[in-house]
Design a protein around this motif. Sequence first.
Motif, mmCIF file in Angstrom:
data_model
loop_
_atom_site.group_PDB
_atom_site.id
_atom_site.type_symbol
_atom_site.label_atom_id
_atom_site.label_comp_id
_atom_site.label_asym_id
_atom_site.label_seq_id
_atom_site.Cartn_x
_atom_site.Cartn_y
_atom_site.Cartn_z
ATOM 1 N N CYS A 54 5.558 -0.992 4.989
ATOM 2 C CA CYS A 54 5.805 -0.455 3.644
ATOM 3 C C CYS A 54 6.772 0.717 3.704
ATOM 4 O O CYS A 54 7.706 0.818 2.915
ATOM 5 N N CYS A 101 3.490 -5.850 4.063
ATOM 6 C CA CYS A 101 2.437 -4.821 4.063
ATOM 7 C C CYS A 101 1.208 -5.301 4.839
ATOM 8 O O CYS A 101 0.803 -6.464 4.713
ATOM 9 N N CYS A 140 1.461 1.889 5.174
ATOM 10 C CA CYS A 140 1.622 1.302 6.511
ATOM 11 C C CYS A 140 3.099 1.366 6.942
ATOM 12 O O CYS A 140 3.979 1.662 6.132
ATOM 13 N N CYS A 177 0.828 -1.211 0.000
ATOM 14 C CA CYS A 177 0.000 0.000 0.000
ATOM 15 C C CYS A 177 0.861 1.259 0.000
ATOM 16 O O CYS A 177 0.432 2.310 -0.450
ATOM 17 N N GLY A 178 2.087 1.167 0.549
ATOM 18 C CA GLY A 178 2.941 2.349 0.626
ATOM 19 C C GLY A 178 2.626 3.237 1.817
ATOM 20 O O GLY A 178 3.321 4.232 2.051
#
Length: 326
Positions: free
Chosen positions: A80, A88, A77, A74-75
């Motif tokens: 990430c 992730c 959390c 997701c970039g």
Amino acid sequence: MPEPSRPDEVLVRVAGAGICATDLHAIEGLMEPAGLVPPVVLGHENAGWVEATGELVQTVSPGDAVILYAPYSCGLCVPCRRGHDMHCERHQFTGLTVDGGFADYVLVSERSIVKLPDGVEPAEVAPHADAGITAYHAVKKVAHLLGPGSTAVVIGVGGVGHVGLQLLRELGSGTVLAVDTDERRLRLATELGCDEAIGGRDVADAVREHTNGRGADLVLDFVGADQTHADGMAMLARQGTYSMVGFGGMLSVPSVAMVSQEQSAVANLVGSWTDLWDVLQLHARGRLTLKTETYPLDDVNDVLSMLREGEITGRAVLVPDGRERP
Ligand SMILES: [Zn+2]
Ligand SMILES: [Zn+2]
């Protein structure tokens, strides 16, 4: 052809999809605890050309040659943001939990895309998407153990192991031994520069002989069966590290032996997006040889059987009919 549903998605025309032992585990039902809900299109080692992009996509355009990082991340959390994309909190995995690349087209998020360096053809590097980064992630983690005078052992010179063997040379400076049960894979290990290729039954004894009784400082197990777990621990030196990449067996070891010798056992899961980027730079510079055999996508079931029977040397890559650069 999958339908994009989000503006950050990229539709990729598959040029090649590698076949992995994890695909066999998926077929056997072993991957359901990891989130696989059948039916799903397998294939997590994918490379190809961008066919279409959602309106928010900024980094690629139709026609670009790309390789696809299989974990969705997701970039947002904490894992990430630390660069541990494969952990992730909203984890998905192309070819296991969402449809993958044993198909003409595959749909991924823009975050999964790595553009190929100039001159690199997608079908020839597809296995780096998993085999390459898994080996790289595992070797990089223990690179500090690979100094002069050290001995590392690769168990299983298959799709992942043959890359791991080269990375032990590339990132380390010690002796590299290879263990396998198949003559062809042992020959491949020798071609790729291992110091000694060891076959036969008593592999732990053979490793001890090669190390004056000391054992291996590092064992990388790319098989992960009961027997290789036992062999790997039995060939380990004092303060040695046993590192698992392959899986499926049961690791059982007396704690007194591990504690009194201060040994470690560690495990590895795929790698990060930047690991994939790193591997492609090594490949583009000619520092890694990826041994592949290509087969038509229509032969997928036959090729899976060949892998199950140990008839693949290196990595098998499925290529859809008539697939060439658009
Ligand atoms: Zn895999
Ligand atoms: Zn995340």
